[in-house]
Design an enzyme around this catalytic site. Structure first.
Site, short mmCIF file in Angstrom:
data_model
loop_
_atom_site.label_atom_id
_atom_site.label_comp_id
_atom_site.label_asym_id
_atom_site.label_seq_id
_atom_site.Cartn_x
_atom_site.Cartn_y
_atom_site.Cartn_z
N ARG A 127 9.56 -4.65 11.31
CA ARG A 127 10.25 -4.29 12.51
C ARG A 127 10.32 -2.76 12.74
O ARG A 127 11.34 -2.20 12.39
CB ARG A 127 11.67 -4.89 12.55
CG ARG A 127 11.54 -6.50 12.58
CD ARG A 127 13.11 -7.10 11.90
NE ARG A 127 12.72 -8.44 12.22
CZ ARG A 127 13.75 -9.31 11.19
NH1 ARG A 127 14.86 -8.62 10.82
NH2 ARG A 127 13.62 -10.76 11.48
N TYR A 179 2.72 2.46 4.73
CA TYR A 179 2.95 3.34 6.15
C TYR A 179 2.54 4.69 5.65
O TYR A 179 2.27 4.87 4.27
CB TYR A 179 4.60 3.31 6.13
CG TYR A 179 5.20 2.05 6.70
CD1 TYR A 179 5.29 2.20 8.19
CD2 TYR A 179 5.80 1.05 5.95
CE1 TYR A 179 6.18 1.34 8.73
CE2 TYR A 179 6.42 0.15 6.61
CZ TYR A 179 6.45 0.02 8.08
OH TYR A 179 7.31 -1.11 8.50
N ASP A 185 11.01 0.70 14.14
CA ASP A 185 12.27 1.46 14.69
C ASP A 185 11.46 2.24 16.05
O ASP A 185 10.48 2.16 16.17
CB ASP A 185 12.71 2.40 14.22
CG ASP A 185 13.78 2.04 13.22
OD1 ASP A 185 14.19 0.85 13.18
OD2 ASP A 185 14.26 2.69 12.41
N ARG A 199 11.63 6.68 5.95
CA ARG A 199 11.99 7.68 6.53
C ARG A 199 13.29 8.39 5.72
O ARG A 199 13.20 9.83 5.56
CB ARG A 199 12.49 7.72 8.05
CG ARG A 199 11.54 7.43 8.86
CD ARG A 199 11.93 6.53 10.37
NE ARG A 199 12.80 7.47 10.77
CZ ARG A 199 13.78 6.88 11.86
NH1 ARG A 199 13.61 5.80 12.15
NH2 ARG A 199 14.72 7.67 12.54
#
Lengths: 246, 246
Positions: free
Chosen positions: A50, A110, A52, A196
């Protein structure tokens, strides 16, 4: 029949992957709209991650159920013909009916991009985090080494309600290519905001305002308030989701 | 006092560099608006290259006249604070009153980006020309070799009214980096649409639909109708303008 597909998207224009009430600007919503345009009555897309608002993907994986009476090779063309040009579907194939993009995944990878330059670069602004001052990449790399393995990552993110924050990181590596920095991180799964938050804190190390052992201390403390502010979304891309059969 | 500056911009949102009646969406207009915000009464920006709608720049050079009573180092900060984040000014300095970004320039360099992949890539779509099928880069490079030197480039573009179409190309080179192709071309000056017209025709060579000697024949024919359709704007970036004093 269940199908799976890889989805690449530029997250700039979207409020994130997951469908939300009151906005059509989610990746899930445009994928479901594309499915409805090719004849699926109540389309439902499941995604592996999911992401952002503003976060990109080159290797998001989705699944959906439909009846496609034509050759499988024509399904991605039909979908792409009904998608905006910032969302592209590829590698559509039949999947086992038990295949679930999120629950079946064994790891996600990622990449977070940072660049360092005297001035911000208009052509990079949507895809990387700009820093005007040099970052100590070897120090960031050294600090990152504590991430590998299984840890409670409470300091860097929030688990779904009622579950624990233990995740297993198998790769965490900075690469420097001129003024371009890439941070690649792979784990079995990630907490909300985890990448992040880690990058935001590692950059503080790179700025010389935190030591590697202070970073390790934050990880060990399991205290969400100790992490630095999260890095902005535009530097982040979901690049790969792995499944046990691959 | 005359100033010069380097300007980088993402051309996606603009109708080109040059100011146009009826639209505020030109790079020149946003630069002049920024100047007016820092106190210039009738701001007038001169640019080295009139890039088209959708064309980018990392090395556009502009000049403007103003009185700036503060340290020169603060002028670019003042300008950038009044610019949208897709236009960034750097390297602002005092210039000779006779300095003219276009007339004083001795060469310009453009880069055109092409990428070849099975599917279009959402994160590249605004900055490169997508091709699904492989291109024969050595054939494109070989065909490009006839561009070097002084030629009448009528086949690939239009000169300003009443002037000739002879331009001198000092560099024309394809580079291949994985699925990323860069075409770098430097000339004393370019005709309108010249780079995009050359690239559009060289890609036909790369597709095997035209030979290198047919490409040379098009250059020699000085007939604008012989070139292939121009490559789309988003692959093109003005990367450098050189002046005699540099």
């Amino acid at each position: 029949m269940r199908y799976r597909a890889t989805v690449a998207y530029d997250g700039t224009a979207y409020r994130g992957f997951q469908r939300q009430a009151n906005t059509p600007h989610t990746v899930q919503a445009v994928l479901e709209t594309a499915l409805s345009h090719i004849g699926v009555e109540s389309p439902s897309i499941i995604g592996a991650g999911r992401t952002d608002a503003g976060v990109h993907a080159t290797g998001q994986v989705v699944a959906f159920d439909m009846t496609w009476p034509h050759a499988i090779g024509s399904l991605d063309r039909a979908l792409n013909a009904n998608l905006p040009d910032d969302v592209v579907v590829s590698d559509v194939r039949e999947a086992d009916e038990r295949f679930h993009p999120r629950y079946s995944a064994v790891s996600r990878k990622y990449v977070y991009r940072v660049y360092v330059a005297e001035k911000p670069h208009p052509l990079r602004r949507l895809y990387a985090w700009y820093h005007a001052r040099p970052l100590d990449v070897p120090a960031m790399q050294a600090a990152s080494s504590v991430l590998a393995g299984s840890h409670d990552f409470t300091s860097f993110g929030s688990p779904p309600a009622g579950t624990n924050a233990v995740r297993t990181v198998s790769e965490a590596r900075w690469e420097e290519n001129g003024d371009d920095l890439h941070f690649a991180i792979r784990a079995n799964a990630f907490l909300y905001r985890m990448v992040r938050s880690i990058v935001g804190t590692l950059v503080v190390v790179g700025q010389g305002r935190m030591t590697g052992s202070e970073f390790a201390g934050i990880l060990a403390a399991c205290n969400r308030s100790l992490a630095a502010p999260s890095a902005p979304p535009q530097g982040l891309t979901l690049v790969e989701v792995q499944y046990v059969d691959e």
